[in-house]
Motif scaffolding. Structure first.
Motif, mmCIF file in Angstrom:
data_model
loop_
_atom_site.group_PDB
_atom_site.id
_atom_site.type_symbol
_atom_site.label_atom_id
_atom_site.label_comp_id
_atom_site.label_asym_id
_atom_site.label_seq_id
_atom_site.Cartn_x
_atom_site.Cartn_y
_atom_site.Cartn_z
ATOM 1 N N LEU A 32 0.858 10.906 -5.003
ATOM 2 C CA LEU A 32 0.421 9.612 -5.547
ATOM 3 C C LEU A 32 1.187 8.639 -4.972
ATOM 4 N N LEU A 33 2.609 8.843 -4.662
ATOM 5 C CA LEU A 33 3.611 8.060 -4.183
ATOM 6 C C LEU A 33 3.329 7.722 -2.794
ATOM 7 N N ILE A 34 2.812 8.772 -1.806
ATOM 8 C CA ILE A 34 2.549 8.423 -0.430
ATOM 9 C C ILE A 34 1.260 7.594 -0.428
ATOM 10 N N ALA A 35 0.160 7.858 -1.300
ATOM 11 C CA ALA A 35 -0.789 7.320 -1.454
ATOM 12 C C ALA A 35 -0.678 5.763 -1.535
ATOM 13 N N ILE A 36 -0.158 5.698 -2.751
ATOM 14 C CA ILE A 36 0.294 4.107 -3.108
ATOM 15 C C ILE A 36 0.890 3.427 -1.859
ATOM 16 N N SER A 37 1.856 3.989 -1.333
ATOM 17 C CA SER A 37 2.632 3.441 -0.384
ATOM 18 C C SER A 37 1.546 3.203 1.093
ATOM 19 N N ALA A 38 0.999 3.827 1.199
ATOM 20 C CA ALA A 38 -0.193 3.741 2.399
ATOM 21 C C ALA A 38 -1.059 2.359 1.949
ATOM 22 N N VAL A 39 -1.445 2.341 0.595
ATOM 23 C CA VAL A 39 -2.353 1.308 0.602
ATOM 24 C C VAL A 39 -1.523 -0.172 0.167
ATOM 25 N N VAL A 40 -0.412 0.039 -0.232
ATOM 26 C CA VAL A 40 0.463 -1.150 -0.299
ATOM 27 C C VAL A 40 0.795 -1.677 1.214
ATOM 28 N N ARG A 41 1.169 -0.668 2.292
ATOM 29 C CA ARG A 41 1.441 -0.965 3.502
ATOM 30 C C ARG A 41 0.315 -1.985 4.191
ATOM 31 N N ALA A 42 -1.189 -1.119 3.695
ATOM 32 C CA ALA A 42 -2.224 -1.710 4.520
ATOM 33 C C ALA A 42 -2.614 -3.109 3.843
ATOM 34 N N VAL A 43 -2.286 -3.272 2.747
ATOM 35 C CA VAL A 43 -2.817 -4.453 1.974
ATOM 36 C C VAL A 43 -1.520 -5.596 2.157
ATOM 37 N N ALA A 44 -0.477 -5.231 1.981
ATOM 38 C CA ALA A 44 0.653 -6.318 2.018
ATOM 39 C C ALA A 44 1.504 -6.457 3.241
ATOM 40 N N GLY A 45 1.456 -5.402 4.058
ATOM 41 C CA GLY A 45 2.084 -5.267 5.401
ATOM 42 C C GLY A 45 3.538 -4.636 5.005
ATOM 43 N N ALA A 51 9.288 -2.641 -0.605
ATOM 44 C CA ALA A 51 9.552 -0.826 -0.349
ATOM 45 C C ALA A 51 10.571 -0.681 -1.299
ATOM 46 N N ASP A 52 11.653 -1.635 -1.696
ATOM 47 C CA ASP A 52 12.730 -1.415 -2.536
ATOM 48 C C ASP A 52 12.245 -1.391 -3.980
ATOM 49 N N GLY A 53 11.357 -2.147 -4.348
ATOM 50 C CA GLY A 53 10.682 -2.050 -5.638
ATOM 51 C C GLY A 53 9.933 -0.769 -5.949
ATOM 52 N N LEU A 54 9.228 -0.442 -5.054
ATOM 53 C CA LEU A 54 8.398 1.053 -5.347
ATOM 54 C C LEU A 54 9.411 2.249 -5.085
ATOM 55 N N LEU A 55 10.070 2.266 -4.443
ATOM 56 C CA LEU A 55 10.891 3.506 -4.250
ATOM 57 C C LEU A 55 11.882 3.420 -5.203
ATOM 58 N N SER A 56 12.268 2.343 -5.768
ATOM 59 C CA SER A 56 13.106 2.350 -7.033
ATOM 60 C C SER A 56 12.701 2.476 -8.341
ATOM 61 N N GLY A 57 11.431 1.785 -8.486
ATOM 62 C CA GLY A 57 10.871 1.773 -9.788
ATOM 63 C C GLY A 57 10.055 2.912 -9.767
ATOM 64 N N PHE A 58 9.434 3.387 -8.844
ATOM 65 C CA PHE A 58 8.542 4.854 -9.135
ATOM 66 C C PHE A 58 9.141 6.132 -8.759
ATOM 67 N N ALA A 59 9.477 5.981 -7.460
ATOM 68 C CA ALA A 59 10.354 7.330 -6.818
ATOM 69 C C ALA A 59 11.435 7.623 -7.592
ATOM 70 N N LEU A 60 12.459 6.760 -7.650
ATOM 71 C CA LEU A 60 13.725 7.058 -8.104
ATOM 72 C C LEU A 60 13.777 7.162 -9.559
ATOM 73 N N ALA A 133 14.442 3.422 3.712
ATOM 74 C CA ALA A 133 13.879 4.874 3.677
ATOM 75 C C ALA A 133 14.847 5.761 3.662
ATOM 76 N N VAL A 134 16.002 5.985 4.523
ATOM 77 C CA VAL A 134 16.806 7.039 4.461
ATOM 78 C C VAL A 134 17.790 6.858 3.201
ATOM 79 N N ALA A 135 18.149 5.474 2.803
ATOM 80 C CA ALA A 135 18.826 5.340 1.916
ATOM 81 C C ALA A 135 18.328 5.733 0.500
ATOM 82 N N TYR A 136 17.056 5.676 0.090
ATOM 83 C CA TYR A 136 16.332 6.247 -0.959
ATOM 84 C C TYR A 136 16.018 7.660 -0.904
#
Length: 242
Positions: A32-45, A51-60, A133-136
């Motif tokens: 789900l994380l990877i799918a959401i990331s792909a959609v966000v990148r396609a839509v928002a660039g 990236a910080d918000g998604l990796l912090s709020g969802f991943a971590l 990416a590496v930091a998270y």
């Protein structure tokens, strides 16, 4: 290290954790994380703050502790619940060795299903701009170690380890850890964020805990949980033992 690791115990634990049902459960959030990331990148660039918000709020804050619950409690809890642990305890293997081996397996599984997907998601979101990416991914690794120890301990303390783990992961880490200022100091998420902040470039990643404090607390919690889990397992007695 060799004296604290038992290959047979590790093999049995891997087999228990990576059965079809648990593998599907472990894979759901990373996919789900990877799918959401792909959609966000396609839509928002590519955007560092996104990236910080998604990796912090969802991943971590959500994915890593939930995977830690599944792997940490699943490494020993079911064996204690159904009584099959007596067959393991009857073997000539020291109980701290059993705990440490199961901890290593739980850490390996948690890292594989959380840190690696976090790195992939970060690369998708912004191509590792500002080392996000590496930091998270590093934060997910250290959080995986602490969560594995905490939830492995819960597996030896209570038959309701999964429920207690979910309450901790969803209520304390995801809610109180993000809303209540004082609770953030006692949050594995914030401790791991301190390492992410140290690795990342710029000021996108932030933590409410200093790096030295985070390292001390992560080490203390991991070591204490592992030690006490060993004591709890030693407290279990087999029929016929004095």
């Amino acid at each position: 290290m060799t004296a604290l690791y038992h290959p047979t115990v590790a093999r049995l634990t891997y087999r228990a954790l990576l059965g079809r049902r648990r593998t599907l459960m472990l894979s759901a959030l990373p996919v789900l994380l990877i799918a959401i990331s792909a959609v966000v990148r396609a839509v928002a660039g590519a955007d560092d703050s996104t990236a910080d918000g998604l990796l912090s709020g969802f991943a971590l804050a959500t994915m890593v502790p939930l995977i830690g619950v599944i792997a940490g409690t699943g490494a020993i809890g079911p064996e204690i619940d159904d009584g099959s642990v007596i067959y393991l305890l009857a073997k000539p293997v020291k109980r701290p060795v059993i705990i440490f081996t199961k901890l290593l397996v739980a850490i390996a599984v948690t890292v594989a299903f959380s840190a690696i997907p976090t790195l992939i998601a970060g690369l998708i979101l912004n191509g590792n701009s500002q080392q996000i990416a590496v930091a998270y991914a590093l934060a997910a690794v250290v959080a995986s170690i602490a969560y594995s120890a905490i939830f492995l301990l819960l597996g030896t303390v209570t038959r309701h380890a999964v429920v207690c783990g979910l309450i901790y992961a969803l209520v304390w880490e995801s809610v109180f850890g993000n809303i209540v200022p004082g609770a953030r100091t006692l949050s594995v998420q914030q401790w791991s964020l301190a390492l992410a902040q140290w690795v990342g470039d710029g000021d996108v990643i932030t933590s409410d805990v200093g790096l030295s404090t985070a390292v001390v607390l992560l080490t203390a919690v991991t070591c204490t949980a592992t030690w006490y889990a060993g004591r709890r397992l030693r407290a279990l007695t087999l029929a016929g033992e004095a």
